[in-house]
Design a protein around this motif. Sequence first.
Motif, PDB file in Angstrom:
ATOM      1  N   TYR A 107       0.842  -1.192   0.000  1.00 45.18           N
ATOM      2  CA  TYR A 107       0.000   0.000   0.000  1.00 45.18           C
ATOM      3  C   TYR A 107       0.883   1.249   0.000  1.00 45.18           C
ATOM      4  O   TYR A 107       1.897   1.297   0.706  1.00 45.18           O
ATOM      5  CB  TYR A 107      -0.900   0.033   1.233  1.00 45.18           C
ATOM      6  CG  TYR A 107      -1.869  -1.121   1.332  1.00 45.18           C
ATOM      7  CD1 TYR A 107      -3.171  -1.005   0.857  1.00 45.18           C
ATOM      8  CD2 TYR A 107      -1.476  -2.332   1.897  1.00 45.18           C
ATOM      9  CE1 TYR A 107      -4.070  -2.060   0.951  1.00 45.18           C
ATOM     10  CE2 TYR A 107      -2.356  -3.390   1.994  1.00 45.18           C
ATOM     11  CZ  TYR A 107      -3.646  -3.253   1.518  1.00 45.18           C
ATOM     12  OH  TYR A 107      -4.523  -4.309   1.609  1.00 45.18           O
ATOM     13  N   ARG A 108       0.472   2.242  -0.782  1.00 45.77           N
ATOM     14  CA  ARG A 108       1.141   3.547  -0.766  1.00 45.77           C
ATOM     15  C   ARG A 108       0.073   4.630  -0.698  1.00 45.77           C
ATOM     16  O   ARG A 108      -0.811   4.694  -1.562  1.00 45.77           O
ATOM     17  CB  ARG A 108       2.015   3.752  -1.998  1.00 45.77           C
ATOM     18  CG  ARG A 108       2.617   5.162  -2.091  1.00 45.77           C
ATOM     19  CD  ARG A 108       3.521   5.330  -3.296  1.00 45.77           C
ATOM     20  NE  ARG A 108       4.781   4.609  -3.115  1.00 45.77           N
ATOM     21  CZ  ARG A 108       5.771   4.604  -4.016  1.00 45.77           C
ATOM     22  NH1 ARG A 108       5.615   5.272  -5.161  1.00 45.77           N
ATOM     23  NH2 ARG A 108       6.884   3.936  -3.778  1.00 45.77           N
ATOM     24  N   ILE A 109       0.136   5.485   0.318  1.00 44.73           N
ATOM     25  CA  ILE A 109      -0.828   6.567   0.463  1.00 44.73           C
ATOM     26  C   ILE A 109      -0.324   7.750  -0.354  1.00 44.73           C
ATOM     27  O   ILE A 109       0.709   8.351  -0.038  1.00 44.73           O
ATOM     28  CB  ILE A 109      -1.022   6.958   1.953  1.00 44.73           C
ATOM     29  CG1 ILE A 109      -1.710   5.815   2.723  1.00 44.73           C
ATOM     30  CG2 ILE A 109      -1.869   8.206   2.060  1.00 44.73           C
ATOM     31  CD1 ILE A 109      -0.843   4.675   3.116  1.00 44.73           C
ATOM     32  N   LEU A 110      -1.052   8.070  -1.417  1.00 42.56           N
ATOM     33  CA  LEU A 110      -0.632   9.135  -2.328  1.00 42.56           C
ATOM     34  C   LEU A 110      -1.157  10.499  -1.905  1.00 42.56           C
ATOM     35  O   LEU A 110      -0.528  11.529  -2.182  1.00 42.56           O
ATOM     36  CB  LEU A 110      -1.119   8.833  -3.752  1.00 42.56           C
ATOM     37  CG  LEU A 110      -0.553   7.585  -4.418  1.00 42.56           C
ATOM     38  CD1 LEU A 110      -1.182   7.400  -5.791  1.00 42.56           C
ATOM     39  CD2 LEU A 110       0.961   7.670  -4.539  1.00 42.56           C
ATOM     40  N   PHE A 111      -2.339  10.495  -1.294  1.00 42.25           N
ATOM     41  CA  PHE A 111      -2.973  11.776  -0.934  1.00 42.25           C
ATOM     42  C   PHE A 111      -3.911  11.511   0.228  1.00 42.25           C
ATOM     43  O   PHE A 111      -4.629  10.513   0.233  1.00 42.25           O
ATOM     44  CB  PHE A 111      -3.747  12.329  -2.139  1.00 42.25           C
ATOM     45  CG  PHE A 111      -4.359  13.680  -1.915  1.00 42.25           C
ATOM     46  CD1 PHE A 111      -3.621  14.829  -2.166  1.00 42.25           C
ATOM     47  CD2 PHE A 111      -5.662  13.814  -1.460  1.00 42.25           C
ATOM     48  CE1 PHE A 111      -4.177  16.087  -1.963  1.00 42.25           C
ATOM     49  CE2 PHE A 111      -6.234  15.066  -1.261  1.00 42.25           C
ATOM     50  CZ  PHE A 111      -5.487  16.203  -1.511  1.00 42.25           C
ATOM     51  N   ASP A 112      -3.905  12.419   1.221  1.00 36.67           N
ATOM     52  CA  ASP A 112      -4.736  12.157   2.396  1.00 36.67           C
ATOM     53  C   ASP A 112      -5.157  13.456   3.067  1.00 36.67           C
ATOM     54  O   ASP A 112      -4.394  14.051   3.830  1.00 36.67           O
ATOM     55  CB  ASP A 112      -3.983  11.257   3.385  1.00 36.67           C
ATOM     56  CG  ASP A 112      -4.838  10.887   4.592  1.00 36.67           C
ATOM     57  OD1 ASP A 112      -6.064  11.028   4.490  1.00 36.67           O
ATOM     58  OD2 ASP A 112      -4.274  10.466   5.606  1.00 36.67           O
ATOM     59  N   ASP A 113      -6.387  13.884   2.792  1.00 38.63           N
ATOM     60  CA  ASP A 113      -6.937  15.059   3.463  1.00 38.63           C
ATOM     61  C   ASP A 113      -7.171  14.809   4.942  1.00 38.63           C
ATOM     62  O   ASP A 113      -7.197  15.744   5.744  1.00 38.63           O
ATOM     63  CB  ASP A 113      -8.280  15.460   2.829  1.00 38.63           C
ATOM     64  CG  ASP A 113      -8.096  16.279   1.553  1.00 38.63           C
ATOM     65  OD1 ASP A 113      -7.040  16.932   1.421  1.00 38.63           O
ATOM     66  OD2 ASP A 113      -8.987  16.255   0.692  1.00 38.63           O
ATOM     67  N   SER A 114      -7.369  13.533   5.314  1.00 36.16           N
ATOM     68  CA  SER A 114      -7.701  13.204   6.700  1.00 36.16           C
ATOM     69  C   SER A 114      -6.485  13.196   7.617  1.00 36.16           C
ATOM     70  O   SER A 114      -6.639  13.168   8.840  1.00 36.16           O
ATOM     71  CB  SER A 114      -8.378  11.823   6.761  1.00 36.16           C
ATOM     72  OG  SER A 114      -9.569  11.810   6.011  1.00 36.16           O
ATOM     73  N   SER A 115      -5.299  13.187   7.031  1.00 35.65           N
ATOM     74  CA  SER A 115      -4.052  13.153   7.810  1.00 35.65           C
ATOM     75  C   SER A 115      -4.017  11.986   8.797  1.00 35.65           C
ATOM     76  O   SER A 115      -3.660  12.141   9.977  1.00 35.65           O
ATOM     77  CB  SER A 115      -3.853  14.483   8.571  1.00 35.65           C
ATOM     78  OG  SER A 115      -3.749  15.557   7.674  1.00 35.65           O
ATOM     79  N   LEU A 116      -4.395  10.795   8.318  1.00 31.68           N
ATOM     80  CA  LEU A 116      -4.341   9.606   9.166  1.00 31.68           C
ATOM     81  C   LEU A 116      -2.887   9.202   9.403  1.00 31.68           C
ATOM     82  O   LEU A 116      -2.020   9.433   8.564  1.00 31.68           O
ATOM     83  CB  LEU A 116      -5.096   8.448   8.511  1.00 31.68           C
ATOM     84  CG  LEU A 116      -6.592   8.646   8.240  1.00 31.68           C
ATOM     85  CD1 LEU A 116      -7.179   7.385   7.627  1.00 31.68           C
ATOM     86  CD2 LEU A 116      -7.333   9.016   9.516  1.00 31.68           C
ATOM     87  N   THR A 117      -2.640   8.567  10.526  1.00 34.58           N
ATOM     88  CA  THR A 117      -1.300   8.079  10.833  1.00 34.58           C
ATOM     89  C   THR A 117      -1.057   6.753  10.097  1.00 34.58           C
ATOM     90  O   THR A 117      -1.988   6.117   9.595  1.00 34.58           O
ATOM     91  CB  THR A 117      -1.130   7.859  12.337  1.00 34.58           C
ATOM     92  OG1 THR A 117      -2.003   6.790  12.747  1.00 34.58           O
ATOM     93  CG2 THR A 117      -1.472   9.126  13.120  1.00 34.58           C
ATOM     94  N   ILE A 118       0.192   6.320  10.060  1.00 31.14           N
ATOM     95  CA  ILE A 118       0.518   5.045   9.441  1.00 31.14           C
ATOM     96  C   ILE A 118      -0.186   3.907  10.181  1.00 31.14           C
ATOM     97  O   ILE A 118      -0.650   2.940   9.572  1.00 31.14           O
ATOM     98  CB  ILE A 118       2.053   4.823   9.411  1.00 31.14           C
ATOM     99  CG1 ILE A 118       2.413   3.550   8.630  1.00 31.14           C
ATOM    100  CG2 ILE A 118       2.627   4.783  10.821  1.00 31.14           C
ATOM    101  CD1 ILE A 118       2.195   3.655   7.150  1.00 31.14           C
ATOM    102  N   ASP A 119      -0.316   4.011  11.495  1.00 28.71           N
ATOM    103  CA  ASP A 119      -1.038   2.999  12.275  1.00 28.71           C
ATOM    104  C   ASP A 119      -2.496   2.912  11.832  1.00 28.71           C
ATOM    105  O   ASP A 119      -3.048   1.810  11.691  1.00 28.71           O
ATOM    106  CB  ASP A 119      -0.982   3.330  13.766  1.00 28.71           C
ATOM    107  CG  ASP A 119       0.324   2.897  14.423  1.00 28.71           C
ATOM    108  OD1 ASP A 119       0.822   1.821  14.053  1.00 28.71           O
ATOM    109  OD2 ASP A 119       0.832   3.630  15.279  1.00 28.71           O
TER     110      ASP A 119
END
Length: 460
Positions: free
Chosen positions: A384-396
């Motif tokens: 998995y690769r997070i490309l964009f995240d408005d929610s600013s979730l942590t890696i956990d």
Amino acid sequence: MNTTEMEPAGTIGTPISLISTTSQAPVTGRVLPSLIIEGEQVSGSWRMENVAQGMVEDGRVSVFAVDLPMTTTIDTFIEQLITKADQLGMGILVQVQDCVYITSEDLERALDLSPTRFNYVIMPHGNYFGKIKMCEKDGKVTQCVTMKTVEKVTGSPVKKVTGSRRNPGHYNSPDQVLNNLIKKTNQKMGGNNWMVNKDAERLPCSVFMEPTLILGAALNHFPRTSAKPSIATIVGSPSTSIDSGRYLNRVLPIFPDADGKIPQYIQGVGWVLKEMLEDYQTENKRLPKKIVYYRLGNIGDDDDNALNELKEIQESCLGLEDSGEVVYEPQISIVMCSRLQDQLFTKAVNGGRVDCGTVVDSGVMSPYHMEFYLHSEIPGYSRYRILFDDSSLTIDEWEMLSFYLSHCDPRNSRMVEYPAPLLYASLSYKAARSKLLACEIDWTNPPSIDELVTILEPAN
């Protein structure tokens, strides 16, 4: 969120020492905490008997055998299916009509005249699948079963091995085959096989504190020499409970551009999503505050394509109103996912196979992206690769969300290789491809996009 910066490794789970099979370098992974399904703590797989919940209609089904000679093997198969359903307390298959033997030419008429909504269709081999699905109309639902599967249930155990050369997988017993068929049947008949508890003390409950739409999308191509269009599939849940087993499914054929170049991103994802958002709003009386978009592809090669789709997704939200708010601006996240069949890591202590739910997010990952490997019950790893995240979730949070969603396939009593919406997008492509191959279309004068969508999208 700026995903180009290096993110710290996660902390949730039990640390475990691993060895990379490619570089033989030591790697530190973590085994994520087990989920709770119907009150039972599980690890990778669970017994269906403990969690099945049959919620069906009247239990009446019809059985059709297509282009097959009369045989008592089919009768034995149906008897075993009914017996197993009763043992599981599913409450389905209460009344089964006598098996009707028909030809493929009579299939559409037979299904139209069927007295039941749900129908088993037994076929000689898988090449009949597309034609059978093309005959689903007016609310009729089919479950296709090959004669080979019938013989697996009534005869010897399955001999087919799944997995890779390094990790050969396991054998399916007749009982496992029956279980799988009953799960599919129960789901298609409106049932719910189990629910995954979102424990208040565990992630990803924080993700679902607000209405969230989880999407899975895939784009597949025919060979370049073929005139057939590429097929994009997008799947999402209209329910606030992602493990309800109910999904919105959209199929989008994509033709080459004027220069003959095959598009590598899903053109039209915006208007498809807009339709799905309207369906979500109808179901829940409001629009989702968050949209999580899992995209199946090659990490690295398809990153820019997914970001092109992000632009369409953002534009599709314009013009929608939520609870009187003129401007609808949900938090959007884009996650690339790819599948690796080989065993990438082994335990450092004894070289054995790593445990289900093992995650690796440091040491062998890109320093420029938030990404991780996740090992499922099915052999292999998903990356998995997070490309964009408005929610600013942590890696956990991302790891636990993906782990949780991989337990939400209602057809499987084990952790699958992808989050459920993404897995269903892959399955939707296979169904659409079978339909396309079953159609007699002159591709020198192809039908319009709207006509193809009518053909390819599932009837139910």
